[in-house]
Enzyme design. Structure first.
Site, short mmCIF file in Angstrom:
data_model
loop_
_atom_site.label_atom_id
_atom_site.label_comp_id
_atom_site.label_asym_id
_atom_site.label_seq_id
_atom_site.Cartn_x
_atom_site.Cartn_y
_atom_site.Cartn_z
NE ARG A 116 0.54 0.98 8.19
CZ ARG A 116 1.36 0.94 9.01
NH1 ARG A 116 1.23 0.64 10.31
NH2 ARG A 116 2.74 1.33 8.75
CB THR A 117 -0.50 -2.12 1.74
OG1 THR A 117 -0.67 -0.64 1.99
CG2 THR A 117 -1.10 -2.58 0.40
CE LYS A 131 18.15 -14.66 -10.33
NZ LYS A 131 17.40 -16.01 -10.65
NE ARG A 162 3.08 -0.25 -1.26
CZ ARG A 162 2.55 0.15 0.05
NH1 ARG A 162 3.50 0.13 0.86
NH2 ARG A 162 1.48 0.58 0.28
CG HIS A 194 -2.02 3.44 -1.53
ND1 HIS A 194 -2.59 1.78 -1.44
CD2 HIS A 194 -1.38 3.28 -0.30
CE1 HIS A 194 -2.20 1.24 -0.61
NE2 HIS A 194 -1.16 1.97 0.19
C1 NCD Z 1 1.00 4.70 2.61
C2 NCD Z 1 1.63 4.34 1.33
O1 NCD Z 1 2.14 3.22 1.38
O2 NCD Z 1 1.54 5.07 0.41
N1 NCD Z 1 0.87 3.78 3.52
C3 NCD Z 1 0.11 2.54 3.80
O3 NCD Z 1 -0.02 1.98 2.65
N2 NCD Z 1 -0.82 2.55 4.51
C4 NCD Z 1 1.22 5.98 3.44
C5 NCD Z 1 2.84 6.30 3.47
O4 NCD Z 1 3.57 5.62 3.29
O5 NCD Z 1 3.21 7.53 3.79
#
Ligand code: NCD
Length: 308
Positions: free
Chosen positions: A55-56, A84, A105, A133
């Site tokens: 999703r992100t 590397k 991320r 997040h």
């Molecule tokens: C979450 C995350 O990556 O922290 N997912 C997301 O970005 N919607 C929640 C999760 O992974 O449980």
């Protein structure tokens, strides 16, 4: 007020007025979609994902494409020069010159904050380890605003892995800044919200919360139930995960006594914590929530790029 050229690493980087401005434009973007379809023409979003995501990453990419911009990036640290031995800050410095805005991320807590000095374009934290997040929080806030009307006077229960769940950490800190919020923290003892967050909530915002292991004993009092996945990847050993993984499984029976307008949210992905039977209940809002993630990320990027 301008958010142009700012970074978003933690929701506390923005004032509540700035967050509300992002939510307002996100609502307009949903309604008057066509007006925004070319505002990022010629702009490039770089997605640097050193940890899995559906999703992100895809909602960021979709958001940029829906505003007429372009995207590049990687979805796995194994296919980047990190493999590397390149440092994250070197990667950020270089990718800054290939793009106009970046989202990152990383499995290490604090990696995005440490990268900021090397970022020559706005940098967004797309999740750092078990820490924060912030863009999921914007998504959650937009969902609450859209479905509840306003973000105030709500009893919010967080259920599941409150220790490692970064979405919970960002959301509870931010909701504490809105008026008259009450929190229920529902988790097994081993997965309680970390003390450093609880202390900062009581010290800074004077909020009240109830900690319990028992969802059913409080379900009738809740306006928003925020379910979370037990974060398998953050456990030090598999045995502990196996013991805790099915701590909460939401079923239709368990929400029988809940308020008729309670919202059930979940950042997704879910594993076992919400039975698919619940999906058809009108209170289940997690798929809508995922959709709102696109509008809020459109609005966020448009603000940081200074095009709205
Ligand atoms: C979450 C995350 O990556 O922290 N997912 C997301 O970005 N919607 C929640 C999760 O992974 O449980």
């Amino acid at each position: 007020m301008s958010l142009k050229d700012r970074h978003l690493i933690d929701t506390s980087d923005f004032s509540i007025e700035e967050i509300n401005a992002i939510l307002d434009i996100a609502q307009d973007m949903e309604k008057n979609y066509e007006n925004y379809s070319q505002i990022c023409r010629g702009k490039i979003l770089a997605t640097l994902f050193f940890e899995p995501s559906t999703r992100t990453r895809l909602s960021f990419e979709s958001a940029m494409l829906r505003m007429g911009g372009n995207v590049l990036g990687f979805s796995d640290g194994e296919t980047s020069s990190a493999k590397k031995g390149e440092s994250v800050s070197d990667s950020i410095r270089v990718v800054s010159s290939y793009s106009d805005i970046m989202v990152m991320r990383h499995p290490k807590e604090g990696a995005p904050r440490l990268s900021v000095p090397k970022a020559m374009v706005p940098l967004i934290n797309g999740g750092d380890g078990g820490h924060q997040h912030p863009t999921q929080t914007l998504t959650d806030l937009l969902t609450i605003k859209n479905l509840k009307g306003e973000i105030a006077n709500l009893s919010v229960a967080f259920c599941g892995d409150l220790k490692y769940g970064r979405t919970v950490h960002s959301l509870i800190k931010t909701l504490s800044r809105y008026p008259h919020m009450k929190f229920y923290l529902i988790s097994p003892e081993q997965l309680r919200l970390p003390d450093y967050i609880k202390e900062s909530l009581s010290r800074k915002y004077n909020v009240s919360f109830v900690e319990t292991e028992d969802l059913e004993s409080v379900i009738s009092e809740i306006d928003i139930l925020y379910m979370t996945r037990i974060q398998k990847e953050r456990f030090f050993n598999e045995e502990d995960y196996i013991k805790l993984k099915d701590s909460y499984i939401l079923t239709r029976a368990k929400i029988a006594n809940a308020k008729p307008d309670m919202l059930i949210l979940h950042p997704l992905p879910r594993v076992n914590e919400i039975h698919p039977d619940v999906d058809d209940d009108p209170r289940a809002a997690y798929f809508e929530q995922a959709e709102y993630g696109v509008y809020v990320r459109m609005s966020l990027m448009a603000h940081l790029l200074g095009v709205v």
